[in-house]
Design a protein around this motif. Structure first.
Motif, PDB file in Angstrom:
ATOM      1  N   ILE A  65       0.880  -1.291   0.090  1.00  0.00           N
ATOM      2  CA  ILE A  65       0.090  -0.078  -0.021  1.00  0.00           C
ATOM      3  C   ILE A  65       0.902   1.162  -0.025  1.00  0.00           C
ATOM      4  O   ILE A  65       0.683   2.127  -0.669  1.00  0.00           O
ATOM      5  CB  ILE A  65      -0.949  -0.087   1.062  1.00  0.00           C
ATOM      6  N   VAL A  66       2.013   1.320   0.864  1.00  0.00           N
ATOM      7  CA  VAL A  66       2.722   2.554   0.957  1.00  0.00           C
ATOM      8  C   VAL A  66       3.386   2.667  -0.466  1.00  0.00           C
ATOM      9  O   VAL A  66       3.597   3.920  -0.960  1.00  0.00           O
ATOM     10  CB  VAL A  66       3.860   2.130   2.111  1.00  0.00           C
ATOM     11  N   GLN A  67       3.913   1.613  -1.067  1.00  0.00           N
ATOM     12  CA  GLN A  67       4.544   1.678  -2.330  1.00  0.00           C
ATOM     13  C   GLN A  67       3.683   2.207  -3.526  1.00  0.00           C
ATOM     14  O   GLN A  67       4.052   2.880  -4.283  1.00  0.00           O
ATOM     15  CB  GLN A  67       5.029   0.245  -2.831  1.00  0.00           C
ATOM     16  N   LYS A  68       2.567   1.568  -3.347  1.00  0.00           N
ATOM     17  CA  LYS A  68       1.243   2.073  -4.471  1.00  0.00           C
ATOM     18  C   LYS A  68       1.090   3.724  -4.176  1.00  0.00           C
ATOM     19  O   LYS A  68       0.947   4.409  -5.239  1.00  0.00           O
ATOM     20  CB  LYS A  68      -0.004   1.457  -4.223  1.00  0.00           C
ATOM     21  N   PHE A  69       1.221   4.391  -2.717  1.00  0.00           N
ATOM     22  CA  PHE A  69       0.880   5.806  -2.896  1.00  0.00           C
ATOM     23  C   PHE A  69       2.309   6.282  -3.532  1.00  0.00           C
ATOM     24  O   PHE A  69       2.180   7.429  -3.965  1.00  0.00           O
ATOM     25  CB  PHE A  69       0.668   6.114  -1.429  1.00  0.00           C
ATOM     26  N   ALA A  70       3.628   5.893  -3.136  1.00  0.00           N
ATOM     27  CA  ALA A  70       4.704   6.473  -3.633  1.00  0.00           C
ATOM     28  C   ALA A  70       4.604   6.609  -5.113  1.00  0.00           C
ATOM     29  O   ALA A  70       5.090   7.424  -5.744  1.00  0.00           O
ATOM     30  CB  ALA A  70       5.847   5.454  -3.251  1.00  0.00           C
ATOM     31  N   ASN A  71       4.250   5.404  -5.616  1.00  0.00           N
ATOM     32  CA  ASN A  71       4.397   5.123  -7.386  1.00  0.00           C
ATOM     33  C   ASN A  71       3.533   6.032  -7.619  1.00  0.00           C
ATOM     34  O   ASN A  71       3.670   7.036  -8.778  1.00  0.00           O
ATOM     35  CB  ASN A  71       3.620   4.013  -7.651  1.00  0.00           C
ATOM     36  N   TYR A  72       2.353   6.753  -7.140  1.00  0.00           N
ATOM     37  CA  TYR A  72       1.486   7.786  -7.640  1.00  0.00           C
ATOM     38  C   TYR A  72       1.723   9.215  -7.288  1.00  0.00           C
ATOM     39  O   TYR A  72       0.948  10.058  -7.148  1.00  0.00           O
ATOM     40  CB  TYR A  72      -0.023   7.600  -7.300  1.00  0.00           C
ATOM     41  N   ARG A  73       2.718   9.091  -6.604  1.00  0.00           N
ATOM     42  CA  ARG A  73       3.327  10.375  -5.825  1.00  0.00           C
ATOM     43  C   ARG A  73       2.472  11.212  -5.117  1.00  0.00           C
ATOM     44  O   ARG A  73       2.194  12.425  -5.140  1.00  0.00           O
ATOM     45  CB  ARG A  73       3.679  11.350  -6.919  1.00  0.00           C
TER      46      ARG A  73
END
Length: 120
Positions: A65-73
């Motif tokens: 989940i944290v990575q998904k947020f990072a991917n979408y900035r």
């Protein structure tokens, strides 16, 4: 009810406390989509909205989940008392501490702590 609010010139998307648990990348994408559509730079998610698996790092749910947020900035703020979870897991305590050092994911106790973080 979900709402967009600006604090210290930062647009924040506040997820409602009630609703389906957020426990997968698909759930995270729903939040990311709505927050992005509204022009938010951060999504603020009540800790109680996160599925229990989020707090067990061995499930990889938190990392995904944290990575998904990072991917979408889009920044992610988890608001609420997670001490019962961190008391049981030194790995989770370390994860929270590392997240709070950065500018992508924060774990804060309440709105006042979020306000302080946004000032600085």
């Amino acid at each position: 009810m979900n709402a967009l609010r600006t604090i210290h010139d930062v647009p924040l998307f506040f997820c409602a406390a009630e609703g389906e648990p957020i426990g997968s990348e698909r759930d995270a994408l729903d939040v990311i989509g709505e927050a992005s559509y509204q022009g938010a730079r951060w999504a603020v998610v009540p800790a109680e909205r996160l599925d229990e698996t989020f707090f067990r790092l061995s499930t990889r749910v938190a990392g995904d989940i944290v990575q998904k947020f990072a991917n979408y900035r889009l920044g992610l703020v988890v608001v609420g008392d997670i001490s019962p979870h961190t008391a049981d897991s030194s790995a989770l305590r370390d994860f929270v501490r590392e997240c709070n050092r950065g500018r992508q994911t924060w774990f804060v106790a309440d709105a006042d702590e979020l306000d302080e973080r946004l000032k600085g």
